[in-house]
Design a protein around this motif. Structure first.
Motif, PDB file in Angstrom:
ATOM      1  N   VAL A   1       0.861  -1.183   0.000  1.00  0.00           N
ATOM      2  CA  VAL A   1       0.000   0.000   0.000  1.00  0.00           C
ATOM      3  C   VAL A   1       0.900   1.235   0.000  1.00  0.00           C
ATOM      4  O   VAL A   1       1.853   1.319   0.775  1.00  0.00           O
ATOM      5  CB  VAL A   1      -0.958  -0.026   1.221  1.00  0.00           C
ATOM      6  CG1 VAL A   1      -0.204  -0.100   2.535  1.00  0.00           C
ATOM      7  CG2 VAL A   1      -1.899   1.145   1.201  1.00  0.00           C
ATOM      8  N   ASP A   2       0.637   2.145  -0.922  1.00  0.00           N
ATOM      9  CA  ASP A   2       1.430   3.386  -1.053  1.00  0.00           C
ATOM     10  C   ASP A   2       2.922   3.093  -1.186  1.00  0.00           C
ATOM     11  O   ASP A   2       3.768   3.811  -0.616  1.00  0.00           O
ATOM     12  CB  ASP A   2       1.197   4.292   0.172  1.00  0.00           C
ATOM     13  CG  ASP A   2      -0.249   4.770   0.269  1.00  0.00           C
ATOM     14  OD1 ASP A   2      -0.901   4.877  -0.784  1.00  0.00           O
ATOM     15  OD2 ASP A   2      -0.715   5.002   1.397  1.00  0.00           O
ATOM     16  N   GLY A   3       3.272   2.047  -1.921  1.00  0.00           N
ATOM     17  CA  GLY A   3       4.676   1.715  -2.154  1.00  0.00           C
ATOM     18  C   GLY A   3       5.372   1.093  -0.968  1.00  0.00           C
ATOM     19  O   GLY A   3       6.594   0.900  -0.996  1.00  0.00           O
ATOM     20  N   ARG A   4       4.639   0.769   0.066  1.00  0.00           N
ATOM     21  CA  ARG A   4       5.229   0.132   1.244  1.00  0.00           C
ATOM     22  C   ARG A   4       4.776  -1.323   1.292  1.00  0.00           C
ATOM     23  O   ARG A   4       3.622  -1.627   0.978  1.00  0.00           O
ATOM     24  CB  ARG A   4       4.790   0.852   2.520  1.00  0.00           C
ATOM     25  CG  ARG A   4       5.145   2.327   2.556  1.00  0.00           C
ATOM     26  CD  ARG A   4       4.491   2.992   3.766  1.00  0.00           C
ATOM     27  NE  ARG A   4       4.597   4.441   3.722  1.00  0.00           N
ATOM     28  CZ  ARG A   4       5.609   5.126   4.253  1.00  0.00           C
ATOM     29  NH1 ARG A   4       6.568   4.483   4.895  1.00  0.00           N
ATOM     30  NH2 ARG A   4       5.644   6.439   4.166  1.00  0.00           N
ATOM     31  N   GLU A   5       5.674  -2.199   1.710  1.00  0.00           N
ATOM     32  CA  GLU A   5       5.386  -3.631   1.744  1.00  0.00           C
ATOM     33  C   GLU A   5       5.455  -4.158   3.168  1.00  0.00           C
ATOM     34  O   GLU A   5       6.429  -3.904   3.890  1.00  0.00           O
ATOM     35  CB  GLU A   5       6.399  -4.387   0.882  1.00  0.00           C
ATOM     36  CG  GLU A   5       6.152  -5.891   0.807  1.00  0.00           C
ATOM     37  CD  GLU A   5       7.186  -6.601  -0.058  1.00  0.00           C
ATOM     38  OE1 GLU A   5       6.799  -7.167  -1.081  1.00  0.00           O
ATOM     39  OE2 GLU A   5       8.386  -6.551   0.299  1.00  0.00           O
ATOM     40  N   GLY A   6       4.424  -4.872   3.557  1.00  0.00           N
ATOM     41  CA  GLY A   6       4.416  -5.528   4.849  1.00  0.00           C
ATOM     42  C   GLY A   6       4.218  -7.028   4.672  1.00  0.00           C
ATOM     43  O   GLY A   6       3.480  -7.469   3.783  1.00  0.00           O
ATOM     44  N   ILE A   7       4.873  -7.793   5.505  1.00  0.00           N
ATOM     45  CA  ILE A   7       4.854  -9.253   5.379  1.00  0.00           C
ATOM     46  C   ILE A   7       4.529  -9.877   6.729  1.00  0.00           C
ATOM     47  O   ILE A   7       4.995  -9.399   7.771  1.00  0.00           O
ATOM     48  CB  ILE A   7       6.230  -9.766   4.908  1.00  0.00           C
ATOM     49  CG1 ILE A   7       6.608  -9.125   3.568  1.00  0.00           C
ATOM     50  CG2 ILE A   7       6.241 -11.291   4.797  1.00  0.00           C
ATOM     51  CD1 ILE A   7       8.060  -9.315   3.196  1.00  0.00           C
ATOM     52  N   ALA A   8       3.738 -10.932   6.701  1.00  0.00           N
ATOM     53  CA  ALA A   8       3.478 -11.729   7.911  1.00  0.00           C
ATOM     54  C   ALA A   8       3.383 -13.184   7.495  1.00  0.00           C
ATOM     55  O   ALA A   8       2.975 -13.504   6.375  1.00  0.00           O
ATOM     56  CB  ALA A   8       2.186 -11.284   8.585  1.00  0.00           C
ATOM     57  N   HIS A   9       3.777 -14.072   8.383  1.00  0.00           N
ATOM     58  CA  HIS A   9       3.683 -15.494   8.056  1.00  0.00           C
ATOM     59  C   HIS A   9       3.418 -16.312   9.301  1.00  0.00           C
ATOM     60  O   HIS A   9       3.611 -15.842  10.435  1.00  0.00           O
ATOM     61  CB  HIS A   9       4.951 -15.985   7.366  1.00  0.00           C
ATOM     62  CG  HIS A   9       6.204 -15.751   8.142  1.00  0.00           C
ATOM     63  ND1 HIS A   9       6.593 -16.526   9.211  1.00  0.00           N
ATOM     64  CD2 HIS A   9       7.168 -14.793   8.014  1.00  0.00           C
ATOM     65  CE1 HIS A   9       7.742 -16.095   9.685  1.00  0.00           C
ATOM     66  NE2 HIS A   9       8.124 -15.040   8.988  1.00  0.00           N
TER      67      HIS A   9
END
Length: 448
Positions: free
Chosen positions: A57-65
């Motif tokens: 979102v808005d060029g930002r990346e978030g990751i969860a696993h």
């Protein structure tokens, strides 16, 4: 049993309107049997589950696993990834794959025998291998390892741009390392491996014979005289060297300027005899796959044609960095982010094979093992210096074995100095289908 794509879609349904979301879900069952002294040394049967969620979102990346399909775990993942995106720095290369119109080539990678073969029968394969090695030659002092392993795995990838992919595969293998008494009181080793989609296709006798022969061929080996012999690589070693080359053709390395092949498309980077490409659509390869780690169709990717550089291996991120398109070459673990790489390297066949090459060489080296490839190769410059064992070639015949030696050179120069490409294509356990190679210009270092 949980439908992986349905589970992934259920997470995707929670995406907000301004978000791009990708969900990767996978599970695998792995078996490994190690035997020693005609008894089981260890037996492992492990089942794993994993879910990875990426939010952009808005060029930002978030990751969860997570490593569970439990509802209370699954419900939190999208929120965690969204929250993590808020802490990330904007990156204009961040983005998810979009369908690109390339048709998926169906590849059958499933052998039910991996699931239906009993554990006792898998143990029996490992024991049979150890017994075959021990009985092959009286100079065999022992077997360091005799191993059977298999895996069956499924992966689903879906995203908010319309990607909805599912892959499944099985793999089985046997391998051994044999110990052989040398005339100087030392011990030489020889190893071999066979891999297939299922256990019924594995060749115990072939692996045992190869491992013993490779140990015996090094009896009496000593340090060589330093020189620059022609170096002959069997297909298994050609696959290793060409995999190093393909790693340097990763789009991510090009973006970061960490390869000697950046900005060289169209240049002559190899001898004209070399044509190299990655083709996961070839069902004969154990690296075959229908879709890549981002859910795009795998396809044939030309890398080097007649010695000229065609292009690089891309996932979505590296392609955005160079203003081009993904080549469907994303690799990933379920819990990790994708990265570009090769699955099924192919080298077009040339002429001849090992016997013809050896017969035509006055001063050469037939490589029997390479050591230190991970630490001895500079992927930025291409310079390398690795340990080597092998058999010298003199006047068209195999001569004395050598060990405690090094082989050094630079991969860009080495590619230009390819003397011959064989016609003897072999399918390798790692997925490559390549022939023998003859290389010039490398330095063999030793103690004499």
């Amino acid at each position: 049993m949980t439908d992986l794509n349905e589970l992934a879609r259920s997470i995707l349904a929670g995406a907000a309107g301004d978000e791009s979301v990708e969900v990767c879900v996978g599970r695998a069952v792995e078996t490994e049997v190690r035997v020693h002294g005609a008894a089981v040394e260890s037996l492992t049967v492990a089942e794993s589950h994993g879910i990875g969620v990426r939010v952009v979102v808005d060029g930002r990346e978030g990751i969860a696993h997570a490593g569970s399909f439990d509802d209370d775990v699954v419900r939190t993942l999208l929120h965690e990834a969204r929250d993590n995106a808020g802490f990330a720095e904007p990156d204009d290369r961040v983005g998810l794959a979009r369908p690109d119109g390339v048709a998926v080539v169906a590849v059958d990678r499933w052998d039910r025998a991996v699931e239906t073969t009993s554990t006792d029968d898998k143990i029996a394969l490992a024991l049979e291998l150890e017994a075959a090695v021990t009985a092959a030659d009286e100079r065999v002092r022992g077997v360091r390892a005799a191993i059977y392993g298999d895996t069956r795995s499924e992966t689903a990838v879906v995203n908010t741009h319309g990607i909805d992919a599912h892959t499944s595969a099985t793999m089985a293998s046997i391998s051994t390392s044999v110990l052989v008494d040398d005339i100087d009181g030392g011990t030489r080793t020889g190893g071999a491996v066979d891999a297939a989609r299922g256990p019924t296709a594995l060749d115990v006798a072939k692996v045992a014979d190869l491992a013993v022969a490779r140990g015996l061929q090094l009896l009496g080996a000593g340090p060589p005289t330093t020189g620059r012999p022609l170096v002959v690589l069997e297909p298994r070693f050609a696959a290793t060297i060409l995999a190093l080359v393909a790693g340097m053709l990763s789009g991510e390395r090009v973006v970061k300027g960490r390869t000697p092949f950046a900005d060289r498309i169209g240049d002559a980077v190899a001898a004209g005899a070399l044509t190299l490409y990655d083709d996961p659509t070839d069902a004969a390869s154990l690296g075959a796959a229908a879709t890549d780690g981002e859910g795009l169709a795998c396809r044939r990717v030309p890398l080097i044609s007649g010695g000229s550089l065609d292009g690089y291996l891309h996932d979505t991120r590296s392609a955005r960095g160079l203003g081009t398109s993904s080549t469907g070459s994303a690799l990933r673990a379920v819990r990790g982010t994708p990265g570009p790489g090769h699955r099924s390297l192919h080298a077009a066949p040339g002429d001849g094979g090992l016997d013809e090459f050896i017969a035509g060489i006055a001063d050469g080296l037939l490589v029997a093992s390479l050591q230190g490839l991970h630490s001895g190769v500079n992927a930025v410059s291409g310079d390398f210096s690795v340990g080597v064992e092998g058999v010298r070639i003199r006047d068209g015949a195999l001569a004395e074995p050598i060990r405690e030696a090094t082989l050094a050179g630079a991969i860009p120069r080495m590619l230009l100095d390819i003397e011959s490409v064989g016609a003897d294509l072999e399918t390798q356990p790692g997925g490559a289908i390549v022939p023998s190679l003859v290389l010039a210009g490398l330095t063999l270092g030793g103690g004499a």
